[in-house]
Scaffold this active site. Structure first.
Site, PDB file in Angstrom:
ATOM      1  N   CYS A  89      -6.775  -4.078  -2.747  1.00 20.14           N
ATOM      2  CA  CYS A  89      -6.944  -2.664  -2.422  1.00 20.14           C
ATOM      3  C   CYS A  89      -5.746  -1.854  -2.905  1.00 20.14           C
ATOM      4  CB  CYS A  89      -7.134  -2.522  -0.919  1.00 20.14           C
ATOM      5  SG  CYS A  89      -7.239  -0.808  -0.372  1.00 20.14           S
ATOM      6  N   CYS A 130      -4.617   0.863  -0.570  1.00 19.64           N
ATOM      7  CA  CYS A 130      -3.823   0.443   0.587  1.00 19.64           C
ATOM      8  C   CYS A 130      -2.399   0.072   0.181  1.00 19.64           C
ATOM      9  CB  CYS A 130      -4.421  -0.795   1.250  1.00 19.64           C
ATOM     10  SG  CYS A 130      -6.186  -0.853   1.293  1.00 19.64           S
ATOM     11  N   ASP A 131      -2.263  -0.628  -0.934  1.00 20.54           N
ATOM     12  CA  ASP A 131      -0.989  -1.290  -1.223  1.00 20.54           C
ATOM     13  C   ASP A 131      -0.254  -0.785  -2.454  1.00 20.54           C
ATOM     14  OD1 ASP A 131      -1.489  -2.959   0.984  1.00 20.54           O
ATOM     15  OD2 ASP A 131      -2.741  -4.264  -0.240  1.00 20.54           O
TER      16      ASP A 131
END
Ligand code: NDP
Length: 305
Positions: free
Chosen positions: A132, A135-136
């Site tokens: 992701c 997200c990261d």
């Protein structure tokens, strides 16, 4: 007495179905499952859900939906459904040692990001390996990363990661992308993005020191392998619907998604409906999942009537 409606899964589709069903006084029972809230729990800011002009955290959006479903009388069970029996009505839904009965069921068990399936990937997950970018990506400021895959998601993730990383390399197992023309062009035109064709990630390196240091790439044409130094690995190789429970019970398509009738959430069994990513390989958006959850609740209500 069987319940009117059991909803399996607690993403946007499940909660929306619960809100509509509860407001129709069906007293729905919703099983939250092993990962309450679903995929939105692993994203940060959701900027495209209408009604939140400043964006909203994925986890907050899900908490709000849960609260809204509860407010109208949804019974929430924080358990994992382990078996279903749809051979006769009332349908049976097993969670742990309890068997629950219902006259209708909405399945909203969602999907999960596919993994490469390597031991080293598992060992280094969250330590440089991610599925992701949203997200990261932030953790890779000034670093070099690879994105594995050749679909629209891989193009999108690669472009997104150039906001943070100095260099993004797309590693694809074939010599052409599956992605749409426009997404390919966007990625290929980005000066920070390069592509390695005909290559598969055979191993992720760095397990011994606890973070990603590189990958072992295998040329899918010649079979040759080589090591490449890298700080992060993002897999964007598609999603798997969560349908193991329904195999040989409901009609699934060749990718394992639950088949629904056109313009409807009806499955191959009358009274069983499917909403959200578990039946949608195409749009996979929180808002489209929520929309189909609404459809499923209305269809369940009509079926029960
Ligand atoms: P896709 O199934 O479209 O693509 C998956 C890609 O990963 C393929 O290129 C495939 O290779 C590759 N792949 C699959 N398994 C492996 C593996 N084990 N090892 C290496 N590579 C692998 O999935 P996406 O998630 O990209 O897209 C899903 C859907 O969502 C599509 O309909 C897409 O259009 C849509 N989408 C749209 C976006 C947009 O329009 N903004 C953004 C993201 C997704 P191969 O090509 O060889 O099969």
């Amino acid at each position: 007495m069987p319940h009117n409606l059991i909803i399996i899964g607690s993403g946007p589709a499940g909660w929306t179905a619960a809100i509509y069903a509860a407001r129709a006084e069906l007293k729905p029972v919703l099983f939250e499952g092993p990962e309450p809230g679903g995929q939105l729990m692993t994203t940060t800011e959701v900027e495209n859900f209408p009604g939140f002009p400043k964006g909203i955290l994925g986890s907050e959006l899900m908490a709000n939906m849960r609260e809204q479903a509860k407010r109208f009388g949804t019974e929430i069970i924080s358990d994992n459904v382990t078996a279903v029996d749809f051979s006769a009505r009332p349908f049976k839904v097993t969670a742990g040692t309890n068997v629950h009965e219902a006259n209708s069921v909405i399945i909203s068990t969602g999907a999960t990001a596919r993994r490469l399936g390597l031991e080293s990937e598992k060992a280094l997950y969250g330590k440089g390996v991610s599925a992701c970018a949203t997200c990261d990506g932030f953790f890779f400021k000034g670093k070099q990363v690879i994105v594995v895959g050749g679909g629209d998601a891989a193009m999108e993730e690669a472009c997104f990661l150039t906001r943070f990383a100095d260099k993004v390399t797309i590693v694809h197992r074939r010599a052409e992308f599956k992605a749409s023309k426009i997404m390919q062009e966007r990625a290929l035109a980005n000066p920070k993005i390069q592509v390695i064709w005909n290559s598969a990630v055979e191993e992720i390196l760095g397990v011994d020191i606890g973070h990603v240091t590189g990958v072992k790439l295998k040329d899918t044409v010649t079979g040759e392998t080589r090591d490449m130094a890298i700080d992060g690995v993002f897999a964007a190789i598609g999603h798997e619907p969560t349908t193991a429970l329904f195999k040989n019970i409901l009609d699934l398509d060749e990718k394992g998604y639950i088949k629904t009738a056109p313009d409807s959430t009806c499955t191959s069994i009358q009274g069983v409906f499917a909403a959200g990513d578990v039946q949608d390989a195409k749009y996979r958006q929180a808002i489209s999942a929520a929309g189909s959850g609404c459809m499923a609740a209305i269809e369940a209500e009509r079926f029960l009537a």
